[in-house]
Design an enzyme around this catalytic site. Structure first.
Site, PDB file in Angstrom:
ATOM      1  N   LYS A 111       0.835  -1.212   0.000  1.00  0.00           N
ATOM      2  CA  LYS A 111       0.000   0.000   0.000  1.00  0.00           C
ATOM      3  C   LYS A 111       0.866   1.257   0.000  1.00  0.00           C
ATOM      4  O   LYS A 111       1.938   1.278   0.602  1.00  0.00           O
ATOM      5  CB  LYS A 111      -0.860  -0.065   1.270  1.00  0.00           C
ATOM      6  CG  LYS A 111      -1.716   1.137   1.539  1.00  0.00           C
ATOM      7  CD  LYS A 111      -2.854   1.226   0.562  1.00  0.00           C
ATOM      8  CE  LYS A 111      -3.447   2.626   0.519  1.00  0.00           C
ATOM      9  NZ  LYS A 111      -4.054   2.952  -0.774  1.00  0.00           N
ATOM     10  N   ASN A 124     -12.080   4.564  -7.140  1.00  0.00           N
ATOM     11  CA  ASN A 124     -11.711   4.656  -5.724  1.00  0.00           C
ATOM     12  C   ASN A 124     -11.173   6.038  -5.415  1.00  0.00           C
ATOM     13  O   ASN A 124     -10.568   6.694  -6.248  1.00  0.00           O
ATOM     14  CB  ASN A 124     -10.708   3.558  -5.346  1.00  0.00           C
ATOM     15  CG  ASN A 124      -9.266   4.021  -5.465  1.00  0.00           C
ATOM     16  OD1 ASN A 124      -8.728   4.666  -4.558  1.00  0.00           O
ATOM     17  ND2 ASN A 124      -8.628   3.706  -6.589  1.00  0.00           N
ATOM     18  N   CYS A 153       0.663  11.965  -7.286  1.00  0.00           N
ATOM     19  CA  CYS A 153       0.244  12.738  -6.107  1.00  0.00           C
ATOM     20  C   CYS A 153       0.372  14.229  -6.388  1.00  0.00           C
ATOM     21  O   CYS A 153       1.273  14.650  -7.107  1.00  0.00           O
ATOM     22  CB  CYS A 153       1.131  12.405  -4.915  1.00  0.00           C
ATOM     23  SG  CYS A 153       1.207  10.665  -4.559  1.00  0.00           S
ATOM     24  N   GLY A 204      -2.926  -2.406 -15.175  1.00  0.00           N
ATOM     25  CA  GLY A 204      -4.153  -1.717 -15.563  1.00  0.00           C
ATOM     26  C   GLY A 204      -5.155  -2.689 -16.160  1.00  0.00           C
ATOM     27  O   GLY A 204      -5.053  -3.042 -17.326  1.00  0.00           O
ATOM     28  N   ASN A 209       5.649   1.028  -1.914  1.00  0.00           N
ATOM     29  CA  ASN A 209       5.153   2.136  -2.737  1.00  0.00           C
ATOM     30  C   ASN A 209       5.128   3.393  -1.870  1.00  0.00           C
ATOM     31  O   ASN A 209       4.623   3.369  -0.751  1.00  0.00           O
ATOM     32  CB  ASN A 209       3.745   1.757  -3.226  1.00  0.00           C
ATOM     33  CG  ASN A 209       3.101   2.821  -4.088  1.00  0.00           C
ATOM     34  OD1 ASN A 209       2.651   3.847  -3.593  1.00  0.00           O
ATOM     35  ND2 ASN A 209       3.021   2.562  -5.376  1.00  0.00           N
TER      36      ASN A 209
HETATM   37  C1  LIG Z   1      -8.416   0.715  -3.936  1.00  0.00           C
HETATM   38  C2  LIG Z   1      -7.164   1.081  -4.688  1.00  0.00           C
HETATM   39  C3  LIG Z   1      -6.102   1.636  -4.007  1.00  0.00           C
HETATM   40  C4  LIG Z   1      -4.927   1.981  -4.685  1.00  0.00           C
HETATM   41  N1  LIG Z   1      -3.871   2.520  -3.996  1.00  0.00           N
HETATM   42  C5  LIG Z   1      -2.721   2.823  -4.656  1.00  0.00           C
HETATM   43  C6  LIG Z   1      -1.597   3.338  -3.950  1.00  0.00           C
HETATM   44  O1  LIG Z   1      -1.622   3.503  -2.721  1.00  0.00           O
HETATM   45  N2  LIG Z   1      -0.474   3.646  -4.664  1.00  0.00           N
HETATM   46  C7  LIG Z   1      -0.395   3.453  -6.030  1.00  0.00           C
HETATM   47  O2  LIG Z   1       0.633   3.748  -6.634  1.00  0.00           O
HETATM   48  N3  LIG Z   1      -1.449   2.932  -6.705  1.00  0.00           N
HETATM   49  C8  LIG Z   1      -2.591   2.625  -6.060  1.00  0.00           C
HETATM   50  N4  LIG Z   1      -3.655   2.094  -6.751  1.00  0.00           N
HETATM   51  C9  LIG Z   1      -3.531   1.865  -8.217  1.00  0.00           C
HETATM   52  C10 LIG Z   1      -3.222   0.406  -8.533  1.00  0.00           C
HETATM   53  O3  LIG Z   1      -1.994   0.006  -7.977  1.00  0.00           O
HETATM   54  C11 LIG Z   1      -3.178   0.193 -10.063  1.00  0.00           C
HETATM   55  O4  LIG Z   1      -2.185   1.012 -10.631  1.00  0.00           O
HETATM   56  C12 LIG Z   1      -4.513   0.535 -10.733  1.00  0.00           C
HETATM   57  O5  LIG Z   1      -5.593   0.111  -9.922  1.00  0.00           O
HETATM   58  C13 LIG Z   1      -4.653  -0.101 -12.111  1.00  0.00           C
HETATM   59  O6  LIG Z   1      -4.577  -1.501 -12.046  1.00  0.00           O
HETATM   60  P1  LIG Z   1      -5.885  -2.451 -11.964  1.00  0.00           P
HETATM   61  O7  LIG Z   1      -6.812  -1.963 -13.039  1.00  0.00           O
HETATM   62  O8  LIG Z   1      -5.378  -3.821 -12.192  1.00  0.00           O
HETATM   63  O9  LIG Z   1      -6.471  -2.266 -10.605  1.00  0.00           O
HETATM   64  C14 LIG Z   1      -4.827   1.758  -6.089  1.00  0.00           C
HETATM   65  C15 LIG Z   1      -5.909   1.167  -6.763  1.00  0.00           C
HETATM   66  C16 LIG Z   1      -7.073   0.830  -6.085  1.00  0.00           C
HETATM   67  C17 LIG Z   1      -8.200   0.211  -6.839  1.00  0.00           C
END
Ligand SMILES: Cc1cc2nc3c(=O)[nH]c(=O)nc-3n(C[C@H](O)[C@H](O)[C@H](O)COP(=O)(O)O)c2cc1C
Length: 314
Positions: free
Chosen positions: A43, A67, A128, A241, A97
């Site tokens: 996280k 989210n 960010c 993604g 991260n």
């Molecule tokens: C609930 C949630 C929390 C996330 N928190 C972070 C985070 O703390 N840091 C980060 O770099 N990406 C965060 N992401 C992004 C994911 O790591 C990822 O890049 C993004 O969801 C795309 O991948 P996916 O479509 O497989 O989920 C978060 C995504 C979700 C859904």
């Protein structure tokens, strides 16, 4: 990551979990053998603990998830004290991260994590807002993205992955700037900006009004960006993604990703990353592929796949 890089990180297989979708790994260790994963990305971690954004923070959309968690996390000191000692006993490497509001925040985070047993790498979340630049995302332009990367690189001897945001006008330029500034690898993409409205209350569904879109809905966008970035930089690219199935993962690898991250699908199927590992093995066997390097970027080696004019639409 490239074995000839002094900051390299060798993975047992190319499948990682995406930040924010797999907690600290500890939450899943009773469900299945997480040691079989290529790596776990924890996280997003900030200097101080954060409570995150107002509720509701999640909204389902067609083929996707919105989210607005707001980087709720326990803070770097607790990560070092409570999580790293557990990770140190694991075979699977854990990548932390990190997220900051200033370049100094990122450098301090990288410095504090440097040399801690159990931490195998740093992934820099540059999606960010930069408080010193009116809240524009660090990753939105090549200069601020490179500045963060250089500051992190100077503060740590750990492998540094920089995670790009799709919310920029030219992700290839950002990728090139980040590579030039000393990133060991690039991961992409983070979530796309989005929102949803409740038509009965006439209010945005998310407490934060807007959020980040993830899941299958973003896969074609992510795949395209990985394809473009992988042919522009020499460092390894980690694709992310909307990866839900083995086929999705292989598409990213064929687009040029050396490794992939499985994200939102873990909320509905926590063992999805392991299924993808098994699936890749089976695919390679079926296709008589001995070395995954033969699949990386395969879609770029075809006669008609090297370019494309305009956006190809219309
Ligand atoms: C609930 C949630 C929390 C996330 N928190 C972070 C985070 O703390 N840091 C980060 O770099 N990406 C965060 N992401 C992004 C994911 O790591 C990822 O890049 C993004 O969801 C795309 O991948 P996916 O479509 O497989 O989920 C978060 C995504 C979700 C859904």
């Amino acid at each position: 990551m490239a074995p000839d890089n002094k900051y390299g990180l060798l993975l047992a297989n190319p499948v990682m979990t995406a930040s924010g979708t797999f907690g600290y790994g500890t939450e899943y260790s009773h469900m299945f053998d997480i040691q079989k994963l290529g790596a776990i990305v924890c996280k997003g971690t900030t200097l101080e603990p954060r409570d995150g954004n107002p509720q509701p923070r999640l909204a389902e959309t067609a083929c996707g998830l919105l989210n607005s968690i707001g980087l709720q996390n326990i803070g770097v000191k607790a990560v070092i004290k409570e999580k790293a000692p557990v990770w140190a006993s694991w075979r699977v490497p854990v990548i932390v991260n990190i997220a900051g509001e200033t370049i100094e925040d990122y450098a301090q985070l990288a410095g504090e994590l440097d040399g801690i047993a159990g931490i195998s790498g740093i992934e820099v979340n540059i999606s960010c807002p930069n408080v010193n630049a009116g809240g524009a995302e660090f990753g939105a332009n090549p200069h601020s993205a490179a500045a963060v990367t250089a500051a992190v690189r100077a503060a740590t001897s750990l492998p540094v992955l920089v995670k790009l945001t799709p919310n920029t006008s030219d992700i290839v330029k950002v990728a090139m700037a980040v590579a030039e500034a000393g990133a060991d690898a690039i991961s992409l993409i983070n979530t796309l900006k989005g929102m949803a409205i409740d038509i009965t209350t006439r209010r945005p569904l998310l407490g934060n009004i807007t959020g980040g879109l993830s899941g299958p809905a973003i896969k074609p966008v992510a795949l395209y960006m990985v394809y473009e970035v992988a042919r522009a930089v020499k460092i390894p690219v980690v694709g992310c993604g909307g990866i839900t199935t083995t086929g999705d993962a292989i598409e990213f690898i064929m687009a040029g990703a050396s490794a992939i991250q499985v994200g939102s699908v873990s909320f509905t199927n926590p063992s999805a990353p392991l299924d993808v590992i098994e699936g890749i093995k089976q695919f390679m066997k079926q296709e008589n592929v001995e070395d995954i390097d033969d699949l990386i970027g395969a879609a770029r080696h075809q006669k008609f796949a090297s370019g494309g004019r305009g956006n190809g639409a219309n």
